[in-house]
Design an enzyme around this catalytic site. Structure first.
Site, PDB file in Angstrom:
ATOM      1  N   ALA A  90       1.162  -1.104  -0.241  1.00 32.31           N
ATOM      2  CA  ALA A  90       0.045  -0.507  -0.098  1.00 32.31           C
ATOM      3  C   ALA A  90       0.938   0.998  -0.216  1.00 32.31           C
ATOM      4  N   ILE A  92       0.818   5.838  -1.104  1.00 32.23           N
ATOM      5  CA  ILE A  92       0.078   7.026  -1.855  1.00 32.23           C
ATOM      6  C   ILE A  92       1.371   7.733  -2.410  1.00 32.23           C
ATOM      7  N   THR A  93       0.790   9.069  -3.182  1.00 28.67           N
ATOM      8  CA  THR A  93       1.911   9.785  -3.413  1.00 28.67           C
ATOM      9  C   THR A  93       1.297  11.457  -3.059  1.00 28.67           C
ATOM     10  N   ASP A  95       2.806  14.191  -4.648  1.00 26.84           N
ATOM     11  CA  ASP A  95       3.776  14.852  -4.751  1.00 26.84           C
ATOM     12  C   ASP A  95       4.185  16.363  -5.034  1.00 26.84           C
ATOM     13  N   GLN A 148      13.721  12.410  -5.334  1.00 24.18           N
ATOM     14  CA  GLN A 148      13.208  12.597  -6.852  1.00 24.18           C
ATOM     15  C   GLN A 148      12.641  14.428  -6.441  1.00 24.18           C
ATOM     16  N   TYR A 154       7.613  11.775  -0.069  1.00 18.83           N
ATOM     17  CA  TYR A 154       7.354   9.922  -0.375  1.00 18.83           C
ATOM     18  C   TYR A 154       8.357   9.506   0.014  1.00 18.83           C
ATOM     19  N   PRO A 184      11.462  -0.787  -6.580  1.00 20.53           N
ATOM     20  CA  PRO A 184      11.144  -1.008  -7.704  1.00 20.53           C
ATOM     21  C   PRO A 184      11.103   0.273  -8.483  1.00 20.53           C
TER      22      PRO A 184
HETATM   23  N1  CAA Z   1      13.320  18.331 -12.040  1.00 18.70           N
HETATM   24  C1  CAA Z   1      13.573  20.215 -11.833  1.00 18.70           C
HETATM   25  N2  CAA Z   1      13.070  20.994 -11.695  1.00 18.70           N
HETATM   26  C2  CAA Z   1      11.758  20.788 -11.577  1.00 18.70           C
HETATM   27  C3  CAA Z   1      11.279  19.697 -11.909  1.00 18.70           C
HETATM   28  C4  CAA Z   1      12.465  18.293 -12.217  1.00 18.70           C
HETATM   29  N3  CAA Z   1      11.613  17.549 -11.894  1.00 18.70           N
HETATM   30  N4  CAA Z   1      10.044  20.253 -12.170  1.00 18.70           N
HETATM   31  C5  CAA Z   1      10.089  21.297 -11.629  1.00 18.70           C
HETATM   32  N5  CAA Z   1      11.035  21.971 -11.185  1.00 18.70           N
HETATM   33  C6  CAA Z   1      11.375  23.107 -10.834  1.00 18.70           C
HETATM   34  C7  CAA Z   1       9.991  24.251 -12.233  1.00 18.70           C
HETATM   35  O1  CAA Z   1      10.588  24.150 -13.271  1.00 18.70           O
HETATM   36  C8  CAA Z   1       9.685  25.856 -11.078  1.00 18.70           C
HETATM   37  O2  CAA Z   1      11.204  25.769 -11.782  1.00 18.70           O
HETATM   38  P1  CAA Z   1      10.956  27.929 -11.975  1.00 18.70           P
HETATM   39  O3  CAA Z   1      10.771  28.051 -10.007  1.00 18.70           O
HETATM   40  O4  CAA Z   1      12.711  28.310 -11.724  1.00 18.70           O
HETATM   41  O5  CAA Z   1      10.221  28.218 -12.563  1.00 18.70           O
HETATM   42  C9  CAA Z   1      10.212  24.912 -10.265  1.00 18.70           C
HETATM   43  O6  CAA Z   1      10.823  23.407 -10.133  1.00 18.70           O
HETATM   44  C10 CAA Z   1       8.559  24.632  -8.901  1.00 18.70           C
HETATM   45  O7  CAA Z   1       8.049  24.229 -10.342  1.00 18.70           O
HETATM   46  P2  CAA Z   1       6.642  23.276  -9.409  1.00 18.70           P
HETATM   47  O8  CAA Z   1       6.046  24.804  -9.161  1.00 18.70           O
HETATM   48  O9  CAA Z   1       6.280  23.287 -11.004  1.00 18.70           O
HETATM   49  O10 CAA Z   1       6.614  22.528  -8.646  1.00 18.70           O
HETATM   50  P3  CAA Z   1       5.872  22.154  -8.097  1.00 18.70           P
HETATM   51  O11 CAA Z   1       5.814  22.124  -6.616  1.00 18.70           O
HETATM   52  O12 CAA Z   1       4.547  22.246  -8.681  1.00 18.70           O
HETATM   53  O13 CAA Z   1       6.123  20.716  -7.489  1.00 18.70           O
HETATM   54  C11 CAA Z   1       5.879  18.580  -9.713  1.00 18.70           C
HETATM   55  C12 CAA Z   1       6.238  20.061  -9.344  1.00 18.70           C
HETATM   56  C13 CAA Z   1       4.542  17.400  -9.123  1.00 18.70           C
HETATM   57  C14 CAA Z   1       7.097  17.736  -8.023  1.00 18.70           C
HETATM   58  C15 CAA Z   1       6.986  17.249 -10.804  1.00 18.70           C
HETATM   59  O14 CAA Z   1       8.209  18.090 -11.072  1.00 18.70           O
HETATM   60  C16 CAA Z   1       6.405  16.076 -10.708  1.00 18.70           C
HETATM   61  O15 CAA Z   1       5.342  15.868 -10.986  1.00 18.70           O
HETATM   62  N6  CAA Z   1       7.850  15.408 -10.697  1.00 18.70           N
HETATM   63  C17 CAA Z   1       7.544  14.576 -11.024  1.00 18.70           C
HETATM   64  C18 CAA Z   1       7.843  13.624  -9.463  1.00 18.70           C
HETATM   65  C19 CAA Z   1       7.439  11.768  -9.586  1.00 18.70           C
HETATM   66  O16 CAA Z   1       8.563  11.606 -10.692  1.00 18.70           O
HETATM   67  N7  CAA Z   1       6.765  11.230  -9.183  1.00 18.70           N
HETATM   68  C20 CAA Z   1       6.866  10.059  -8.575  1.00 18.70           C
HETATM   69  C21 CAA Z   1       5.932   9.052  -8.587  1.00 18.70           C
HETATM   70  S1  CAA Z   1       5.664   7.093  -9.243  1.00 18.70           S
HETATM   71  C22 CAA Z   1       6.633   6.749  -7.692  1.00 18.70           C
HETATM   72  O17 CAA Z   1       6.507   7.773  -7.096  1.00 18.70           O
HETATM   73  C23 CAA Z   1       6.730   5.427  -8.406  1.00 18.70           C
HETATM   74  C24 CAA Z   1       7.990   5.205  -7.677  1.00 18.70           C
HETATM   75  O18 CAA Z   1       8.430   5.302  -6.440  1.00 18.70           O
HETATM   76  C25 CAA Z   1       9.143   5.085  -8.839  1.00 18.70           C
HETATM   77  P1  NAP Z   2      -1.150   1.980  -6.679  1.00 15.86           P
HETATM   78  O1  NAP Z   2      -1.965   1.130  -8.324  1.00 15.86           O
HETATM   79  O2  NAP Z   2      -1.509   3.226  -6.498  1.00 15.86           O
HETATM   80  O3  NAP Z   2      -2.104   0.774  -5.779  1.00 15.86           O
HETATM   81  C1  NAP Z   2      -1.680   1.172  -4.716  1.00 15.86           C
HETATM   82  C2  NAP Z   2      -2.622   0.676  -3.972  1.00 15.86           C
HETATM   83  O4  NAP Z   2      -2.715   0.918  -2.527  1.00 15.86           O
HETATM   84  C3  NAP Z   2      -3.460   1.410  -4.256  1.00 15.86           C
HETATM   85  O5  NAP Z   2      -5.141   0.530  -4.659  1.00 15.86           O
HETATM   86  C4  NAP Z   2      -4.179   2.370  -3.527  1.00 15.86           C
HETATM   87  O6  NAP Z   2      -5.561   2.554  -3.166  1.00 15.86           O
HETATM   88  C5  NAP Z   2      -3.755   1.379  -1.604  1.00 15.86           C
HETATM   89  N1  NAP Z   2      -3.777   2.009  -0.600  1.00 15.86           N
HETATM   90  C6  NAP Z   2      -3.784   3.533  -0.732  1.00 15.86           C
HETATM   91  N2  NAP Z   2      -3.905   3.994   1.086  1.00 15.86           N
HETATM   92  C7  NAP Z   2      -3.997   3.437   0.856  1.00 15.86           C
HETATM   93  C8  NAP Z   2      -4.699   2.362   2.761  1.00 15.86           C
HETATM   94  N3  NAP Z   2      -4.366   3.764   3.868  1.00 15.86           N
HETATM   95  N4  NAP Z   2      -4.869   1.454   2.944  1.00 15.86           N
HETATM   96  C9  NAP Z   2      -4.513   0.757   1.978  1.00 15.86           C
HETATM   97  N5  NAP Z   2      -4.682   0.246   0.753  1.00 15.86           N
HETATM   98  C10 NAP Z   2      -4.330   2.034   0.452  1.00 15.86           C
HETATM   99  O7  NAP Z   2       0.624   1.953  -6.464  1.00 15.86           O
HETATM  100  P2  NAP Z   2       0.988   1.208  -7.412  1.00 15.86           P
HETATM  101  O8  NAP Z   2       2.289   1.810  -8.424  1.00 15.86           O
HETATM  102  O9  NAP Z   2       0.859   0.095  -7.737  1.00 15.86           O
HETATM  103  O10 NAP Z   2       2.207   0.984  -6.150  1.00 15.86           O
HETATM  104  C11 NAP Z   2       2.539   0.058  -4.784  1.00 15.86           C
HETATM  105  C12 NAP Z   2       3.680   0.169  -4.334  1.00 15.86           C
HETATM  106  O11 NAP Z   2       5.036   0.217  -5.548  1.00 15.86           O
HETATM  107  C13 NAP Z   2       3.509   1.769  -3.299  1.00 15.86           C
HETATM  108  O12 NAP Z   2       3.768   1.231  -2.045  1.00 15.86           O
HETATM  109  C14 NAP Z   2       3.893   2.284  -4.186  1.00 15.86           C
HETATM  110  O13 NAP Z   2       4.721   3.874  -3.118  1.00 15.86           O
HETATM  111  C15 NAP Z   2       5.612   1.604  -4.389  1.00 15.86           C
HETATM  112  N6  NAP Z   2       5.727   1.400  -5.859  1.00 15.86           N
HETATM  113  C16 NAP Z   2       5.902   1.873  -7.455  1.00 15.86           C
HETATM  114  C17 NAP Z   2       5.977   1.908  -8.342  1.00 15.86           C
HETATM  115  C18 NAP Z   2       5.221   2.738  -9.528  1.00 15.86           C
HETATM  116  O14 NAP Z   2       5.788   2.971 -10.253  1.00 15.86           O
HETATM  117  N7  NAP Z   2       4.164   2.037  -9.638  1.00 15.86           N
HETATM  118  C19 NAP Z   2       7.892   2.275  -8.405  1.00 15.86           C
HETATM  119  C20 NAP Z   2       8.143   2.140  -6.614  1.00 15.86           C
HETATM  120  C21 NAP Z   2       7.699   1.784  -5.775  1.00 15.86           C
HETATM  121  P3  NAP Z   2      -6.093   4.291  -3.971  1.00 15.86           P
HETATM  122  O15 NAP Z   2      -5.674   4.026  -5.214  1.00 15.86           O
HETATM  123  O16 NAP Z   2      -7.363   4.870  -3.400  1.00 15.86           O
HETATM  124  O17 NAP Z   2      -4.883   5.378  -2.868  1.00 15.86           O
END
Ligand code: CAA
Ligand code: NAP
Length: 248
Positions: A90, A92-93, A95, A148, A154, A184
């Protein structure tokens, strides 16, 4: 041999559901534990795993709530016996850059991703130690290893999981219980779909294997670490990331 009982939190999510089917394929009885009160998604999951019959079942839990985890494990113990395998998937993000992050966004992520692992492990640790067998697999993340942008909450939660994993592994090692984490890289799930497209494309273009991971590729690693004959592997972190973070 008796059938092992596996609980997968986040069990109806992208990685969780792949882990459930993989563990069922390996002969385990699997409980997909995930948030309740969303009939459509739960029904969709049940359809997806219908071919497994009662080998995979859904159970509602909020991992952020200690008492709710206690209720879940007590009721599973009464119906199926003790839990042998716990996969904490389980997560969440929320971000956003630190400069804009609210305390709520910080706490929400820490509560689910880190407290949730304590809340679940605490329920099963005694019975695993008493029975002399247990497998705990914590799903961390590449972003807990590297940090990140936009993920101070996160990344902290996922790095914290490594400390938890290593410490718990030491505590239970002599009891036949192993505790490991998997980190992962980016995989094709709903969590990754929420990243803005341009940023996502840029991230994927930098993965050495040249593609995003598939959920079954993480499930394969969970199966490996939770096997009966994996008893000498404990306290490790297994990166499964397409070369996204290569280290030793
Ligand atoms: N790298 C460098 N600079 C960045 C950036 C990045 N990735 N994203 C934004 N910036 C810069 C912007 O250009 C901006 O610069 P200026 O102030 O000079 O204009 C500044 O940072 C602030 O930008 P924002 O106001 O847009 O920033 P924000 O607070 O709204 O956040 C964000 C932006 C939502 C974090 C966006 O960058 C984002 O979504 N990044 C990806 C995050 C990510 O990888 N999440 C993974 C989710 S999946 C997961 O987590 C699974 C897993 O385990 C792998
Ligand atoms: P996902 O599809 O969003 O699955 C996560 C599941 O956990 C969702 O069903 C979510 O429900 C549930 N959840 C959230 N809060 C919970 C709570 N309080 N109690 C019980 N369940 C809850 O995400 P995923 O990509 O499969 O990710 C699974 C795990 O892998 C996470 O820990 C994530 O951080 C990790 N991970 C993912 C990636 C990737 O690239 N996908 C990479 C590295 C690590 P909701 O949908 O309602 O939130």
């Amino acid at each position: 041999m008796t059938q092992r009982i596996a609980v997968v939190t986040g069990g109806i999510g992208g990685l969780g559901s792949a882990i459930c089917t993989r563990l069922a394929d390996a002969g385990r009885k699997v409980i997909a534990a995930d948030l309740g009160n969303r009939e459509e998604r739960i029904a969709g999951f049940r359809d997806q795993v219908a071919c497994y019959g009662d080998q995979i079942e859904f159970a509602a839990v909020n991992v952020a709530d200690f008492e709710d985890c206690q209720r879940l494990i007590n009721s599973l113990q009464q119906r199926h016996g003790a839990v042998d395998i716990l996969v904490n998937a389980a997560g969440i993000t929320r971000d956003i850059s630190l400069r804009k992050m609210t305390p709520q966004q910080w706490h929400d992520v820490l509560h689910v991703n880190l407290d949730g692992v304590f809340n679940m492990c605490r329920q099963v640790v005694d019975s695993m130690c008493e029975r002399g067998f247990g497998r705990v697999v914590n799903i961390s993340s590449i972003n807990g290893q590297t940090g990140q942008f936009g993920q101070t909450n996160y990344s902290a939660s996922k790095a914290g999981l490594h400390g938890f994993t290593m410490a718990m592994a030491r505590e239970v090692a002599r009891k036949g219980v192993t505790v490991n984490s998997i980190s992962p890289g980016y995989c094709r799930t709903a969590m990754v779909e929420t990243i803005p497209e341009g940023i996502r494309d840029q991230i994927i273009s930098q993965i050495p294997v040249g593609r995003i991971g598939e959920p079954f590729e993480i499930a394969r690693a969970v199966d490996f670490l939770s096997a009966d004959d994996a008893g000498f592997i404990t306290g490790v972190n297994l990166p499964v990331n397409g070369g996204g973070f290569i280290s030793f």
